[in-house]
Design an enzyme around this catalytic site. Structure first.
Site, short mmCIF file in Angstrom:
data_model
loop_
_atom_site.label_atom_id
_atom_site.label_comp_id
_atom_site.label_asym_id
_atom_site.label_seq_id
_atom_site.Cartn_x
_atom_site.Cartn_y
_atom_site.Cartn_z
N CYS A 87 -38.64 -31.99 -14.93
CA CYS A 87 -39.26 -30.66 -15.04
C CYS A 87 -38.20 -29.60 -15.28
O CYS A 87 -37.30 -29.41 -14.44
CB CYS A 87 -40.05 -30.35 -13.77
SG CYS A 87 -40.89 -28.74 -13.86
N CYS A 98 -47.34 -45.11 -8.60
CA CYS A 98 -46.10 -44.42 -8.94
C CYS A 98 -44.89 -45.08 -8.29
O CYS A 98 -43.78 -45.01 -8.84
CB CYS A 98 -46.16 -42.95 -8.49
SG CYS A 98 -47.17 -41.90 -9.56
N ASP A 111 -63.25 -29.40 -17.64
CA ASP A 111 -62.13 -28.52 -17.32
C ASP A 111 -62.56 -27.06 -17.24
O ASP A 111 -61.76 -26.16 -17.49
CB ASP A 111 -61.03 -28.69 -18.39
CG ASP A 111 -59.74 -28.01 -17.99
OD1 ASP A 111 -59.46 -27.95 -16.77
OD2 ASP A 111 -59.01 -27.55 -18.88
N CYS A 170 -40.56 -37.77 -13.34
CA CYS A 170 -41.24 -36.52 -13.69
C CYS A 170 -40.65 -35.34 -12.93
O CYS A 170 -40.50 -34.23 -13.47
CB CYS A 170 -42.74 -36.62 -13.44
SG CYS A 170 -43.19 -37.06 -11.75
N CYS A 218 -42.95 -33.69 -18.24
CA CYS A 218 -43.19 -34.63 -17.13
C CYS A 218 -44.00 -35.84 -17.57
O CYS A 218 -43.94 -36.90 -16.95
CB CYS A 218 -43.87 -33.91 -15.96
SG CYS A 218 -45.55 -33.34 -16.28
N CYS A 230 -44.34 -23.43 -13.52
CA CYS A 230 -44.71 -24.41 -14.54
C CYS A 230 -44.77 -23.76 -15.92
O CYS A 230 -45.40 -22.71 -16.10
CB CYS A 230 -46.07 -25.02 -14.18
SG CYS A 230 -46.69 -26.20 -15.39
N CYS A 279 -40.74 -44.24 -8.34
CA CYS A 279 -40.36 -43.48 -9.54
C CYS A 279 -40.49 -41.98 -9.29
O CYS A 279 -41.49 -41.52 -8.73
CB CYS A 279 -41.24 -43.88 -10.72
SG CYS A 279 -40.88 -42.98 -12.24
N CYS A 285 -42.82 -40.31 -18.17
CA CYS A 285 -43.59 -41.20 -17.30
C CYS A 285 -43.64 -42.62 -17.88
O CYS A 285 -44.10 -42.82 -19.02
CB CYS A 285 -45.01 -40.67 -17.13
SG CYS A 285 -46.05 -41.74 -16.09
N CYS A 332 -46.30 -27.59 -22.04
CA CYS A 332 -45.10 -28.41 -21.85
C CYS A 332 -45.54 -29.84 -21.55
O CYS A 332 -46.48 -30.05 -20.77
CB CYS A 332 -44.26 -27.86 -20.70
SG CYS A 332 -42.79 -28.83 -20.30
#
Length: 421
Positions: A228, A218, A164, A224, A274, A244, A221, A278, A271
């Site tokens: 938000c 997904c 990351d 999410c 979302c 966000c 669906c 799921c 946060c």
């Protein structure tokens, strides 16, 4: 995400594999790497051929629309970010790994509005990934061990490892390597395990047979998107970082837009909404990795003491955690917003002190907003006194807006027959 990389490293001498090896030996090499990754505690492991990343064009469109906000480093040389061969010359393979970090549900005092939370001092919420120690160093250490075991297969192999932190589209490579698919909330979802995972990549000039890309599961669906709080997921697989809450409370350094502050609620760092909704996260299994064990008061901490932390106090409390990334001023700003959203008049005194004494204008401004949102006679007095001494134009604007909010609230209360201060 600042760039950080390892140096090329060789391991113990082993059988030399030529870059173009194929057949049983190549398959054995791949499985040895996969087994080594799992022995080091990685979850899913996948392999992809190094070339221009999937979603490279989408990245360019996203940047052109300004959806990266103030994360300017993401706009630096997007062509390099899109192609691992520009990061490691001669790269042939991208190895993607996941590290699960799920630690279970919130503590009992973590639900705003619950009897437990209401009876206690005001508390905020910190995203799950930051409940424990900072993941970067710990996972990077494992990544280096894995890379060295890869180099042991060929002492001449070159590699770079990222967690990351590098110029790579982590999620795109995770999907292409078969680790997991990118969900509608733009998080990587691992089938049967969910999305509570960290991602890492190793670039190497070893040629390893790629895995099949992950299939998207997904379906229809869209939970999410509906969940938000700020509408940051503007469409399936489309995120506007400027809305966000994770971006606003971690990466963004300035004032949080007025219209978004109420939706932040009590979230003071990141946060999870979302991901909370799921369906795939029903399959998440708690990690037993001690590096991700929750630290005391790092899930739903009391807010008022956090507002008074100075630089030394913030560093002492959060050094070695992901929360340090927000910096003291950004974190105190978030705390002020959470206190304003809670509306607990017990916090006006601490907010008034921050408005009067905090060295950072962004903290003073958000303290003023919070005081105005709470309202009442004590709030009007604190804001009036601050208006007479404040020299920052930005903070003065926040104070006057907050005073207007207090006046509006008072007028509404009187019209409704409520004479409370």
């Amino acid at each position: 995400m600042r760039s950080s990389q390892t140096n090329a490293s060789t391991g113990a001498a082993g059988r030399a594999f030529a870059p173009g090896d194929a057949g049983p030996e190549a398959a054995e090499r791949k499985e040895r790497i996969r087994e080594e990754a799992r022995s080091l505690g990685f979850g899913a492991v996948g392999f992809a051929s190094a070339s221009e990343a999937p979603y490279a064009e989408r990245l360019r469109t996203w940047l052109a629309a300004g959806r990266h906000g103030t994360m300017r480093w993401m706009a630096r040389d997007p062509a390099r970010r899109s192609d691992p061969r520009a990061v490691l010359a001669g790269a042939r393979t991208v190895i993607s790994v996941t590290v699960p970090y799920y630690r279970g549900d919130w503590p009992e005092n973590g639900e705003p509005g619950s009897p437990e939370a209401t009876a206690q001092a005001p508390r905020g919420r910190i995203a799950r990934y930051a409940w424990g120690r900072d993941y970067h160093k710990r996972i990077r250490r494992k990544m280096k061990l894995l890379a060295r075991s890869i180099a042991a297969l060929n002492p001449d192999a070159r590699w770079l490892a990222y967690v990351d932190t590098g110029p790579l589209l982590d999620r795109a490579w995770a999907e292409r390597s078969g680790v997991g698919w990118i969900g509608k909330n733009t998080n990587v979802i691992v089938q049967g395990r969910g999305s509570w995972t960290f991602l890492g990549e190793i670039l190497t000039d070893l040629e390893i047979e790629p895995d099949q890309p992950a299939r998207n599961h997904c379906g229809t669906c869209a939970r999410c998107i509906a969940a938000c709080p700020t509408g940051a997921i503007v469409g399936p697989y489309e995120l506007d970082a400027r809305r966000c809450i994770s971006y606003l409370t971690i990466e963004h350094r300035g004032a949080i837009p007025l219209e978004l502050r109420p939706a932040i609620g009590t979230r003071i760092f990141g946060c999870d909404d979302c991901q909370e909704v799921c369906p795939w996260n029903r399959f998440a299994v708690k990690t037993v990795d001690p590096d991700f064990a929750e630290r005391p008061e790092q899930q739903t901490p009391e807010l008022i003491p956090l507002l008074s932390l100075d630089e030394d106090g913030f560093r002492a409390r959060y050094q070695g955690t992901a929360i340090a990334r927000a910096k003291r001023a950004g974190f105190a700003r978030n705390v002020a917003v959470a206190l304003g959203n809670l509306g607990d008049r017990r916090s006006i005194g601490a907010l008034a002190v921050a408005l009067a004494q905090d060295p950072e204008p962004v903290v003073r401004g958000h303290a003023a907003w919070a005081i105005g949102r709470i309202g009442g006679q004590a709030a009007r007095v604190a804001l009036g006194e601050a208006a007479g001494r404040e020299i920052s134009r930005e903070v003065l604007a926040e104070i006057h807006t907050a005073l207007d909010s207090c006046s509006d609230a008072a007028s509404t209360s009187l019209m409704e027959g409520d004479s409370r201060p």
